[in-house]
Design a protein around this motif. Sequence first.
Motif, PDB file in Angstrom:
ATOM      1  N   THR A  98      46.735  42.059  38.729  1.00 55.91           N
ATOM      2  CA  THR A  98      46.074  42.454  39.967  1.00 55.91           C
ATOM      3  C   THR A  98      44.942  41.475  40.236  1.00 55.91           C
ATOM      4  O   THR A  98      44.093  41.238  39.369  1.00 55.91           O
ATOM      5  N   ALA A  99      44.923  40.885  41.422  1.00 56.71           N
ATOM      6  CA  ALA A  99      43.906  39.906  41.790  1.00 56.71           C
ATOM      7  C   ALA A  99      42.898  40.534  42.747  1.00 56.71           C
ATOM      8  O   ALA A  99      43.280  41.144  43.746  1.00 56.71           O
ATOM      9  N   LEU A 100      41.620  40.400  42.425  1.00 51.41           N
ATOM     10  CA  LEU A 100      40.533  40.799  43.316  1.00 51.41           C
ATOM     11  C   LEU A 100      40.025  39.563  44.037  1.00 51.41           C
ATOM     12  O   LEU A 100      39.645  38.580  43.397  1.00 51.41           O
ATOM     13  N   VAL A 101      40.044  39.600  45.364  1.00 53.18           N
ATOM     14  CA  VAL A 101      39.585  38.455  46.140  1.00 53.18           C
ATOM     15  C   VAL A 101      38.546  38.914  47.155  1.00 53.18           C
ATOM     16  O   VAL A 101      38.504  40.078  47.545  1.00 53.18           O
ATOM     17  N   GLY A 102      37.718  37.982  47.571  1.00 51.05           N
ATOM     18  CA  GLY A 102      36.681  38.300  48.544  1.00 51.05           C
ATOM     19  C   GLY A 102      35.593  37.251  48.493  1.00 51.05           C
ATOM     20  O   GLY A 102      35.506  36.462  47.535  1.00 51.05           O
ATOM     21  N   ALA A 103      34.755  37.240  49.507  1.00 44.72           N
ATOM     22  CA  ALA A 103      33.662  36.278  49.567  1.00 44.72           C
ATOM     23  C   ALA A 103      32.656  36.536  48.459  1.00 44.72           C
ATOM     24  O   ALA A 103      32.611  37.619  47.871  1.00 44.72           O
ATOM     25  N   SER A 104      31.837  35.554  48.180  1.00 42.90           N
ATOM     26  CA  SER A 104      30.760  35.719  47.217  1.00 42.90           C
ATOM     27  C   SER A 104      29.864  36.874  47.657  1.00 42.90           C
ATOM     28  O   SER A 104      29.496  36.983  48.830  1.00 42.90           O
ATOM     29  N   GLY A 105      29.548  37.774  46.717  1.00 40.91           N
ATOM     30  CA  GLY A 105      28.726  38.936  47.050  1.00 40.91           C
ATOM     31  C   GLY A 105      29.521  40.144  47.492  1.00 40.91           C
ATOM     32  O   GLY A 105      28.941  41.183  47.828  1.00 40.91           O
ATOM     33  N   GLY A 136      31.371  41.979  45.633  1.00 37.97           N
ATOM     34  CA  GLY A 136      31.355  42.999  44.584  1.00 37.97           C
ATOM     35  C   GLY A 136      32.501  42.907  43.596  1.00 37.97           C
ATOM     36  O   GLY A 136      32.608  43.723  42.681  1.00 37.97           O
ATOM     37  N   LYS A 137      33.347  41.894  43.727  1.00 39.57           N
ATOM     38  CA  LYS A 137      34.543  41.819  42.896  1.00 39.57           C
ATOM     39  C   LYS A 137      34.219  41.603  41.407  1.00 39.57           C
ATOM     40  O   LYS A 137      34.806  42.245  40.538  1.00 39.57           O
ATOM     41  N   SER A 138      33.265  40.712  41.113  1.00 39.51           N
ATOM     42  CA  SER A 138      32.906  40.478  39.709  1.00 39.51           C
ATOM     43  C   SER A 138      32.157  41.678  39.124  1.00 39.51           C
ATOM     44  O   SER A 138      32.317  42.012  37.946  1.00 39.51           O
ATOM     45  N   THR A 139      31.357  42.335  39.941  1.00 36.88           N
ATOM     46  CA  THR A 139      30.661  43.551  39.489  1.00 36.88           C
ATOM     47  C   THR A 139      31.675  44.630  39.134  1.00 36.88           C
ATOM     48  O   THR A 139      31.551  45.303  38.108  1.00 36.88           O
ATOM     49  N   LEU A 140      32.703  44.767  39.971  1.00 35.86           N
ATOM     50  CA  LEU A 140      33.743  45.760  39.700  1.00 35.86           C
ATOM     51  C   LEU A 140      34.463  45.437  38.393  1.00 35.86           C
ATOM     52  O   LEU A 140      34.718  46.335  37.578  1.00 35.86           O
ATOM     53  N   LEU A 141      34.770  44.165  38.175  1.00 30.89           N
ATOM     54  CA  LEU A 141      35.453  43.779  36.943  1.00 30.89           C
ATOM     55  C   LEU A 141      34.616  44.103  35.711  1.00 30.89           C
ATOM     56  O   LEU A 141      35.121  44.646  34.724  1.00 30.89           O
ATOM     57  N   THR A 142      33.318  43.796  35.749  1.00 31.79           N
ATOM     58  CA  THR A 142      32.475  44.042  34.574  1.00 31.79           C
ATOM     59  C   THR A 142      32.275  45.531  34.309  1.00 31.79           C
ATOM     60  O   THR A 142      32.160  45.942  33.153  1.00 31.79           O
ATOM     61  N   ILE A 143      32.277  46.347  35.353  1.00 30.10           N
ATOM     62  CA  ILE A 143      32.183  47.799  35.162  1.00 30.10           C
ATOM     63  C   ILE A 143      33.481  48.331  34.561  1.00 30.10           C
ATOM     64  O   ILE A 143      33.464  49.126  33.616  1.00 30.10           O
ATOM     65  N   ALA A 144      34.609  47.869  35.075  1.00 34.88           N
ATOM     66  CA  ALA A 144      35.897  48.292  34.529  1.00 34.88           C
ATOM     67  C   ALA A 144      36.027  47.909  33.063  1.00 34.88           C
ATOM     68  O   ALA A 144      36.591  48.657  32.254  1.00 34.88           O
ATOM     69  N   HIS A 177      38.730  33.174  43.725  1.00 30.05           N
ATOM     70  CA  HIS A 177      38.454  32.819  45.122  1.00 30.05           C
ATOM     71  C   HIS A 177      39.481  31.793  45.613  1.00 30.05           C
ATOM     72  O   HIS A 177      39.477  31.405  46.779  1.00 30.05           O
ATOM     73  N   ASP A 178      40.366  31.369  44.702  1.00 31.81           N
ATOM     74  CA  ASP A 178      41.355  30.342  45.015  1.00 31.81           C
ATOM     75  C   ASP A 178      42.639  31.006  45.520  1.00 31.81           C
ATOM     76  O   ASP A 178      43.381  31.623  44.754  1.00 31.81           O
ATOM     77  N   GLU A 179      42.896  30.877  46.813  1.00 27.50           N
ATOM     78  CA  GLU A 179      44.057  31.548  47.413  1.00 27.50           C
ATOM     79  C   GLU A 179      45.383  31.055  46.850  1.00 27.50           C
ATOM     80  O   GLU A 179      46.380  31.782  46.858  1.00 27.50           O
ATOM     81  N   GLU A 180      45.437  29.828  46.334  1.00 22.74           N
ATOM     82  CA  GLU A 180      46.670  29.319  45.752  1.00 22.74           C
ATOM     83  C   GLU A 180      47.068  30.107  44.505  1.00 22.74           C
ATOM     84  O   GLU A 180      48.247  30.205  44.162  1.00 22.74           O
ATOM     85  N   MET A 181      46.073  30.676  43.817  1.00 19.72           N
ATOM     86  CA  MET A 181      46.339  31.419  42.590  1.00 19.72           C
ATOM     87  C   MET A 181      46.930  32.806  42.874  1.00 19.72           C
ATOM     88  O   MET A 181      47.466  33.455  41.980  1.00 19.72           O
ATOM     89  N   ILE A 224      47.435  42.141  45.236  1.00 16.92           N
ATOM     90  CA  ILE A 224      46.211  41.496  45.711  1.00 16.92           C
ATOM     91  C   ILE A 224      45.340  42.540  46.393  1.00 16.92           C
ATOM     92  O   ILE A 224      45.815  43.289  47.254  1.00 16.92           O
ATOM     93  N   ILE A 225      44.071  42.577  45.995  1.00 17.37           N
ATOM     94  CA  ILE A 225      43.124  43.527  46.584  1.00 17.37           C
ATOM     95  C   ILE A 225      41.954  42.747  47.157  1.00 17.37           C
ATOM     96  O   ILE A 225      41.273  42.013  46.440  1.00 17.37           O
ATOM     97  N   LYS A 226      41.746  42.891  48.462  1.00 14.75           N
ATOM     98  CA  LYS A 226      40.663  42.172  49.135  1.00 14.75           C
ATOM     99  C   LYS A 226      39.431  43.062  49.253  1.00 14.75           C
ATOM    100  O   LYS A 226      39.536  44.230  49.637  1.00 14.75           O
ATOM    101  N   MET A 227      38.278  42.485  48.913  1.00 11.87           N
ATOM    102  CA  MET A 227      37.018  43.220  48.968  1.00 11.87           C
ATOM    103  C   MET A 227      36.030  42.544  49.916  1.00 11.87           C
ATOM    104  O   MET A 227      36.049  41.323  50.091  1.00 11.87           O
ATOM    105  N   SER A 228      35.186  43.359  50.509  1.00  9.13           N
ATOM    106  CA  SER A 228      34.122  42.851  51.374  1.00  9.13           C
ATOM    107  C   SER A 228      32.978  43.846  51.375  1.00  9.13           C
ATOM    108  O   SER A 228      33.191  45.054  51.563  1.00  9.13           O
ATOM    109  N   ASP A 229      31.777  43.368  51.112  1.00  6.14           N
ATOM    110  CA  ASP A 229      30.568  44.201  51.150  1.00  6.14           C
ATOM    111  C   ASP A 229      30.704  45.465  50.315  1.00  6.14           C
ATOM    112  O   ASP A 229      30.328  46.558  50.747  1.00  6.14           O
TER     113      ASP A 229
END
Length: 229
Positions: free
Chosen positions: A36-43, A45-53, A204-208, A215-220
Amino acid sequence: MTLFTIDEVRKTFKNGEVEEEILKGINLSLKEGEITALVGASGSGKSTLLTIAAGLQPATDGQVFFEEQNLTTMSTEQVRKLRASKFGFVFQFAHLVPFLTVEEQLLLMLDVAESRLKKYEQQHEVNHLLQLIGMAHRKTAYPSSLSGGEKQRVAIARAIIHQPKVLFADEPTASLDSQRSKEIMLLLRELTKTLKITTLMVTHDEEMLAYADRIIKMSDGLVLPNAMY
């Protein structure tokens, strides 16, 4: 089979007198053997979600379940033991121990995970995995002599040598060129499927994204509507 469930997870940080909500109620389930890929702009929350999980930081509210165990109610020591035995981690940089050989990096991880394998069984697992990732010929090499792609291969092997149920990968190809990135993602996908590991990846690399099952897209701090596929 659903292995991991994130239920209404929220995360708030204090910035002086102001509270900033980074995650605003995330619901997510992860299935065995899927990337499962988390994608979204910087900020977003994707990395925060990963570290909580992954149990690396607590949620402000909500719950995280792994194999029906509630990480939210576990003690710090219980979460640490769970991470060591059931989770694997790959980051943007390999973070290999400079004074250990490739082989020793993997054996150290088995010690950290408190593997019950006998010494000869551990050696067999190390040799087998190095063969799988195409690094058997480099098992006595030190990190300083490895290329960026080779280091990341070793980092992936170290993350899965103890046969974790879940692999957390935070920008695993960000420090590599395009060709090496594709090689690492092919390896990651092959190992995920072969070993039936559940992989949660931030990128953040769409080719990956071509290598992900979902794919799960996050924003704000939110999962975007209709952005889970």
